[in-house]
Design an enzyme around this catalytic site. Structure first.
Site, PDB file in Angstrom:
ATOM      1  N   HIS A  46     -56.348  90.245 -15.688  1.00 64.10           N
ATOM      2  CA  HIS A  46     -56.701  88.740 -15.575  1.00 64.10           C
ATOM      3  C   HIS A  46     -56.794  88.306 -13.863  1.00 64.10           C
ATOM      4  CE1 HIS A  46     -55.974  84.389 -15.877  1.00 64.10           C
ATOM      5  NE2 HIS A  46     -56.963  84.342 -16.326  1.00 64.10           N
ATOM      6  N   GLU A  49     -59.880  89.456 -12.414  1.00 62.87           N
ATOM      7  CA  GLU A  49     -60.879  88.859 -12.891  1.00 62.87           C
ATOM      8  C   GLU A  49     -61.098  87.510 -11.831  1.00 62.87           C
ATOM      9  OE1 GLU A  49     -61.861  85.121 -15.652  1.00 62.87           O
ATOM     10  OE2 GLU A  49     -60.856  86.839 -16.626  1.00 62.87           O
ATOM     11  N   HIS A  50     -59.955  86.946 -11.572  1.00 61.52           N
ATOM     12  CA  HIS A  50     -60.106  85.507 -10.681  1.00 61.52           C
ATOM     13  C   HIS A  50     -60.545  85.935  -9.270  1.00 61.52           C
ATOM     14  CE1 HIS A  50     -58.050  82.184 -12.821  1.00 61.52           C
ATOM     15  NE2 HIS A  50     -58.098  83.327 -13.902  1.00 61.52           N
ATOM     16  N   GLU A 126     -52.338  77.801 -15.082  1.00 66.76           N
ATOM     17  CA  GLU A 126     -53.112  78.356 -16.534  1.00 66.76           C
ATOM     18  C   GLU A 126     -51.942  78.794 -17.598  1.00 66.76           C
ATOM     19  OE1 GLU A 126     -56.530  81.000 -17.771  1.00 66.76           O
ATOM     20  OE2 GLU A 126     -56.096  81.114 -15.819  1.00 66.76           O
TER      21      GLU A 126
END
Length: 423
Positions: A46, A49-50, A126
């Site tokens: 993840h 991805e950022h 998040e």
């Protein structure tokens, strides 16, 4: 019709020409998610991805955003437990420029330490956001506990501890090992010519190679009965119950899809009508399926006043026992199949949906089903099939549950055992 081709370096491409639209949807699908991580790497998929949006050798983060905005296009990405997808949708005339941006992000992202430090804070926020949302946390907490001890049980976002340990070097190392032509597929749907697009894709991505061969992380998962209770300072309690279910390509998946729609898939479903409409016990009540390559879950979730929890559990159990004993009416099944087929056909009118369907299928199954085949499989589901799959899934000896929210003064495990185990 979806055509499957390969780039010069072996990357598979799913192509679907749709001449009557003006847009193109394009996706880069990477068979890498949190399930492919070791415990100390949890959250890195993840994180990557950022980082893909934070600057390349040719563009800053702002320039990436400006380039896509100038095209009037959409660009986004998401990470799951088993894969990551980067996708864009633009007018057909802008595809070449969009591909240039997307390939630049995939091949030449910087993973600069200063950007890692900034994005670390964003991702920790998040994680905190999910902790503050009991209606989301109740699902993740239960699944993490059910698959505990395997990478499938690790959160997609990672933890504050693992995220805090990542560096530019460790992220790049993971990227180099797990972003490889062997575990990537491309998917494109919209108004284009196959030969022209294949030439562009080969130019942008066809010469990409890795020095080291790709090795899939061997991650096995086994369902474990789980009981999870988390107190949060809110008015409601959100609860899920779950059962082990079928894997992604199980032959009974179509029957399960029809059953799920009837049982808890909408406002006309049995759960919604019985628990909300007839008894007024919840605002939300629904069921859903989760399928992975080798296992799955069937879950029922709702939000309610804590004092109603035992009654809601009782009514859920009554519905489960009823559908296990007798076949559902043929007319209801036929109406539900028509609903699912209609939704499926309507969904194919979106280039984004068609790109997503073919890309995920090619990545996870190695083949793309023809739409008529899917419709045929749904049409063939019988009442006996549904009865068989309900008895396969609803094993009360393996029921798990979670409750997140206002649980003060409530013995959730005692309630669960009293209802589901008759003790």
């Amino acid at each position: 019709m979806v055509i499957i081709k390969k780039l010069q370096n072996g990357i598979s491409v799913a192509l679907e020409e749709i001449a009557y639209v003006r847009s193109i949807s394009f996706g880069i699908w990477v068979k890498n998610g949190s399930r492919n991580e070791k415990p100390e790497e949890n959250g890195v998929s993840h994180f990557i991805e950022h980082m893909m949006f934070k600057g390349t050798e040719n563009r800053s983060a702002k320039e990436i955003a400006q380039a896509m905005d100038a095209l009037g296009g959409q660009i986004n990405a998401y990470t799951t437990k088993e894969y990551t997808c980067y996708h864009t949708r633009v007018l057909d005339e802008h595809f070449t420029r969009a591909l240039e941006v997307m390939s630049d992000m995939l091949l030449r992202s910087l993973f600069a330490q200063k950007d890692v430090e900034k994005e670390r804070n964003v991702i920790i926020e998040e994680i905190n956001m999910y902790e503050d949302a009991p209606e989301e946390l109740v699902h993740d907490a239960l699944q993490d506990s059910i698959w505990q001890g395997s990478s499938l049980g690790m959160p997609i976002l990672g933890t504050t501890e693992t995220i805090s340990a990542f560096t530019s070097e460790s992220i790049r190392d993971y990227y180099e090992r797990n972003y490889q032509p062997e575990n990537i597929v491309l998917s494109i749907a919209g108004n284009f010519k196959i030969d022209e697009v294949m030439e562009e894709l080969n130019k942008a991505l066809g010469s990409w190679e890795r020095k080291q061969p790709f090795t899939q992380y061997d991650s096995k998962a086994k369902y474990q009965i789980a009981h999870v209770v988390r107190e949060k300072d809110v008015e409601q309690v959100h609860s899920c119950i779950a059962f082990p279910s079928v894997e992604r390509d199980h032959p009974m998946k179509y029957a399960l899809g029809v059953f799920n729609t009837i049982f808890g898939g909408g406002m006309s479903s049995r759960l919604f009508q019985k628990i909300r409409e007839e008894n007024g016990l919840t605002y939300s009540i629904y069921s859903y399926t989760t399928a992975f390559s080798d296992t799955g879950l069937f879950s029922v979730c709702g939000g309610m006043n804590p004092n109603q929890l035992e009654r809601v559990y009782d009514l859920i159990l009554q519905e489960i026992e009823d559908v296990k004993k007798k076949q559902l009416p043929r007319k209801l099944i036929d109406v539900t199949k028509e609903q699912l087929i209609s939704n499926f056909i309507i969904g194919t009118e979106s280039t984004l949906n068609r790109m997503t369907a073919s890309g995920s299928a090619l990545l996870l199954r190695g083949v793309v089903q023809d739409s008529e085949e899917v419709i045929g499989k749904l049409s063939e589901v019988t009442a006996q099939d549904i009865l068989q799959v309900t008895n396969l899934v609803f094993d009360m000896e393996k029921v798990s549950w979670s409750a997140v929210g206002n649980v003060k003064g409530k013995d959730i495990d005692k309630i669960g055992k009293k209802v589901f185990h008759k003790s």
